[in-house]
Scaffold this motif. Structure first.
Motif, PDB file in Angstrom:
ATOM      1  N   LEU A  90       0.830  -1.202   0.000  1.00 37.23           N
ATOM      2  CA  LEU A  90       0.000   0.000   0.000  1.00 37.23           C
ATOM      3  C   LEU A  90       0.870   1.260   0.000  1.00 37.23           C
ATOM      4  N   ALA A  91       1.929   1.245   0.806  1.00 33.57           N
ATOM      5  CA  ALA A  91       2.830   2.399   0.830  1.00 33.57           C
ATOM      6  C   ALA A  91       3.523   2.584  -0.530  1.00 33.57           C
ATOM      7  N   ASN A  92       3.897   1.478  -1.161  1.00 29.40           N
ATOM      8  CA  ASN A  92       4.526   1.569  -2.478  1.00 29.40           C
ATOM      9  C   ASN A  92       3.550   2.125  -3.514  1.00 29.40           C
ATOM     10  N   TRP A  93       2.275   1.679  -3.433  1.00 30.88           N
ATOM     11  CA  TRP A  93       1.263   2.167  -4.377  1.00 30.88           C
ATOM     12  C   TRP A  93       1.024   3.653  -4.193  1.00 30.88           C
ATOM     13  N   VAL A  94       0.958   4.100  -2.958  1.00 27.39           N
ATOM     14  CA  VAL A  94       0.751   5.529  -2.685  1.00 27.39           C
ATOM     15  C   VAL A  94       1.933   6.346  -3.206  1.00 27.39           C
ATOM     16  N   ALA A  95       3.159   5.824  -2.992  1.00 35.63           N
ATOM     17  CA  ALA A  95       4.347   6.570  -3.424  1.00 35.63           C
ATOM     18  C   ALA A  95       4.442   6.653  -4.941  1.00 35.63           C
ATOM     19  N   LYS A  96       4.119   5.539  -5.620  1.00 39.71           N
ATOM     20  CA  LYS A  96       4.286   5.517  -7.076  1.00 39.71           C
ATOM     21  C   LYS A  96       3.099   6.149  -7.797  1.00 39.71           C
ATOM     22  N   ARG A  97       1.892   5.844  -7.366  1.00 39.07           N
ATOM     23  CA  ARG A  97       0.705   6.271  -8.097  1.00 39.07           C
ATOM     24  C   ARG A  97       0.249   7.683  -7.745  1.00 39.07           C
ATOM     25  N   ILE A  98       0.526   8.123  -6.544  1.00 47.71           N
ATOM     26  CA  ILE A  98       0.023   9.426  -6.110  1.00 47.71           C
ATOM     27  C   ILE A  98       1.154  10.455  -6.024  1.00 47.71           C
ATOM     28  N   VAL A  99       2.171  10.118  -5.227  1.00 47.66           N
ATOM     29  CA  VAL A  99       3.249  11.093  -5.006  1.00 47.66           C
ATOM     30  C   VAL A  99       4.044  11.318  -6.296  1.00 47.66           C
ATOM     31  N   LEU A 100       4.484  10.208  -6.930  1.00 50.58           N
ATOM     32  CA  LEU A 100       5.318  10.347  -8.124  1.00 50.58           C
ATOM     33  C   LEU A 100       4.557  11.025  -9.259  1.00 50.58           C
ATOM     34  N   LYS A 101       3.327  10.606  -9.516  1.00 48.51           N
ATOM     35  CA  LYS A 101       2.550  11.230 -10.581  1.00 48.51           C
ATOM     36  C   LYS A 101       2.272  12.701 -10.277  1.00 48.51           C
ATOM     37  N   GLY A 102       2.034  13.017  -8.991  1.00 50.12           N
ATOM     38  CA  GLY A 102       1.808  14.414  -8.632  1.00 50.12           C
ATOM     39  C   GLY A 102       3.041  15.270  -8.880  1.00 50.12           C
ATOM     40  N   LEU A 106      13.716   6.930  -4.810  1.00 48.77           N
ATOM     41  CA  LEU A 106      13.497   7.226  -3.393  1.00 48.77           C
ATOM     42  C   LEU A 106      12.206   6.585  -2.876  1.00 48.77           C
ATOM     43  N   SER A 107      11.205   6.470  -3.754  1.00 45.53           N
ATOM     44  CA  SER A 107       9.940   5.867  -3.301  1.00 45.53           C
ATOM     45  C   SER A 107      10.095   4.391  -2.973  1.00 45.53           C
ATOM     46  N   ASN A 108      11.109   3.755  -3.508  1.00 47.72           N
ATOM     47  CA  ASN A 108      11.336   2.345  -3.163  1.00 47.72           C
ATOM     48  C   ASN A 108      11.757   2.165  -1.713  1.00 47.72           C
ATOM     49  N   ILE A 109      12.199   3.250  -1.091  1.00 51.68           N
ATOM     50  CA  ILE A 109      12.679   3.155   0.292  1.00 51.68           C
ATOM     51  C   ILE A 109      11.509   3.013   1.267  1.00 51.68           C
ATOM     52  N   LEU A 110      10.377   3.662   0.952  1.00 47.60           N
ATOM     53  CA  LEU A 110       9.253   3.681   1.903  1.00 47.60           C
ATOM     54  C   LEU A 110       8.753   2.289   2.262  1.00 47.60           C
ATOM     55  N   PRO A 111       8.425   1.403   1.324  1.00 51.75           N
ATOM     56  CA  PRO A 111       7.962   0.074   1.742  1.00 51.75           C
ATOM     57  C   PRO A 111       9.052  -0.726   2.474  1.00 51.75           C
ATOM     58  N   ILE A 112      10.303  -0.510   2.119  1.00 52.27           N
ATOM     59  CA  ILE A 112      11.382  -1.231   2.804  1.00 52.27           C
ATOM     60  C   ILE A 112      11.501  -0.763   4.248  1.00 52.27           C
ATOM     61  N   VAL A 113      11.316   0.541   4.480  1.00 49.29           N
ATOM     62  CA  VAL A 113      11.359   1.057   5.857  1.00 49.29           C
ATOM     63  C   VAL A 113      10.217   0.456   6.683  1.00 49.29           C
ATOM     64  N   ILE A 114       9.044   0.321   6.055  1.00 46.10           N
ATOM     65  CA  ILE A 114       7.913  -0.279   6.774  1.00 46.10           C
ATOM     66  C   ILE A 114       8.217  -1.735   7.132  1.00 46.10           C
ATOM     67  N   VAL A 115       8.793  -2.480   6.202  1.00 45.01           N
ATOM     68  CA  VAL A 115       9.138  -3.870   6.490  1.00 45.01           C
ATOM     69  C   VAL A 115      10.207  -3.940   7.582  1.00 45.01           C
ATOM     70  N   GLN A 116      11.204  -3.060   7.505  1.00 43.15           N
ATOM     71  CA  GLN A 116      12.277  -3.085   8.505  1.00 43.15           C
ATOM     72  C   GLN A 116      11.750  -2.743   9.896  1.00 43.15           C
ATOM     73  N   ALA A 117      10.789  -1.816   9.949  1.00 38.97           N
ATOM     74  CA  ALA A 117      10.253  -1.429  11.256  1.00 38.97           C
ATOM     75  C   ALA A 117       9.275  -2.455  11.808  1.00 38.97           C
TER      76      ALA A 117
END
Length: 430
Positions: free
Chosen positions: A32-44, A68-79
């Motif tokens: 979900l975090a990856n989808w938000v980063a790629k579909r919403i943040v990146l397109k915006g 940079l958006s690839n980092i967000l889902p990895i941070v969630i998994v790491q946490a």
């Protein structure tokens, strides 16, 4: 972060079901975090950049944001991996290390993309061709990936990066051997840039490497030259420092290109001019002033110094008059530069005749126009040379030998006819 066991429904009482459900929730959160980063943040971000004057840079900025958006889902998994029940501490530690490795690599790729964007923005400057920074950007990319490699090893080994850096001293000799070409190219790039030796667009000539054309790219390790036959020659950057090459930039900036070519004069055709020849050559407009002044000087000198009218007297020669004609002819041409050196000189005579060299500069640096100017000059001079009683020296060809053989046969036949020598008759035996 709350434990995933609190989210378990009553039917999920088995430990492996709790672990699976927790992993499923963790992966879903990361997706979900990856989808938000790629579909919403990146397109915006791309949409905003498309409305600005930096639309051309949107592609590079999009690549940076995507990495940079690839980092967000990895941070969630790491946490969240530590909150998954039923996982061993070793597995959690391995997951943390792998997540750290992915984050480091993503950051390194984002930094290199930023450096590439900076290089492209710099190349749009008018003076970018004089001071290219592509080599320095490549060095920075190497340093970024080297630092990323050290951090990745430190993350996998659960050690401090400083510990790894302290061990690099013992590997200095090995690193010098491995990165020898890179170090040489870096030093060469600095010297080339600081001394302004080569720019993109320069015409350079390096016969040892069969390079003769325009520089189209200057990188850290190589310099690309597009030859005039449209082939590409790749030159190691350090070879431009260790070996000699010719750069024609000075000729291009001067606005003129040198003409330096000699005509080989047959020395047997050189002689003095008599009154009839002087009157004939006086028809040329470029020679009238020269002949008048020279004849006055010769007459004054002869009256003062000549004791014998033939042996001691000074006289004009056809070669000297021809040199004056060539000089006047070149000065009258608008495509010959009058603000640069202009010479018509004799070189040392030899077995191939007397070289009469023209040293001048055309008013253009365009290759085709330069060759046309040079050809027009020598076409005219070679055609008008017989007017001065001069001949071009060249080795005899087959037609010359045939002509001589024909002349010899004609003379022999004429001699036999004058002596009344009967021609040989065939003998008939009975």
């Amino acid at each position: 972060m709350p434990s995933f066991s609190a989210l378990n429904p009553p039917w999920a009482s088995e430990p492996w079901m709790q672990t699976g459900l927790a992993l499923l929730v963790l992966v879903a959160s990361a997706c979900l975090a990856n989808w938000v980063a790629k579909r919403i943040v990146l397109k915006g971000v791309l949409r905003l950049l498309g409305r600005t004057p930096f639309e051309a840079e949107a592609r590079h900025v999009g690549a940076i944001v995507a990495r940079l958006s690839n980092i967000l889902p990895i941070v969630i998994v790491q946490a969240g991996i530590a909150a998954v029940p039923g996982l061993s501490p070793e597995l959690v530690s391995l997951a943390h290390s792998l997540c750290a490795v992915i984050i480091i690599l993503a950051l390194a790729r984002a930094v290199t993309a930023t450096l590439t964007l900076g290089n492209e923005l710099y190349q749009r400057r008018p003076d970018a061709g004089n001071r290219p920074i592509k080599g320095y950007v490549q060095v920075a990319n190497l340093l970024v990936y080297a630092a990323a490699a050290i951090l990745v090893l430190a993350a996998l080994m659960n050690q401090s990066p400083l510990l790894l850096l302290s061990g690099l001293g013992a590997m200095a000799a090995v690193l010098m051997l491995v990165f020898k070409d890179t170090i040489l190219s870096l030093v060469a790039s600095v010297q080339i840039g600081s001394n302004d030796m080569v720019r993109v667009g320069d015409w350079i000539e390096m016969p040892k490497l069969d390079a003769n054309g325009d520089v189209i790219d200057i990188a850290l390790h190589t310099v690309k030259v597009q030859n005039f036959d449209k082939t590409i020659t790749t030159i190691p950057t350090y070879r431009l420092i260790t070996e000699s090459f010719r750069n024609w930039r000075g000729m291009s900036e001067s606005g003129g290109r040198r003409i330096m070519r000699a005509m080989m004069i047959d020395q047997n055709s050189i002689g003095f001019l008599d009154d009839e020849n002087l009157a004939k050559l006086g028809r040329f407009g470029v020679l009238r002033d020269y002949l008048r002044e020279r004849q006055e000087q010769v007459c004054q000198w002869n009256e003062a110094h000549a004791r014998d009218e033939i042996l001691d007297a000074r006289r004009l020669t056809n070669l000297g008059t021809f040199r004056a004609y060539v000089l006047g002819y070149l000065q009258s041409r608008p495509d010959i530069a009058d603000d640069k050196t202009l010479l018509v000189r004799q070189l040392a005579p030899g077995e191939h005749g007397l070289p009469l060299e023209i040293y001048a500069f055309a008013t253009t640096t365009v290759w085709a126009r330069y060759e046309n100017i040079q050809a027009d000059i020598f076409d005219h001079l070679l055609a008008i040379m017989p007017e001065f009683g001069l001949r071009i020296f060249q080795r005899p060809a087959g037609s010359d030998f045939a002509f001589l053989a024909g002349e010899a046969g004609a003379r022999h036949k004429s001699l036999r006819s004058s002596l009344h020598v009967p021609s040989a008759e065939p003998m008939i035996h009975v």
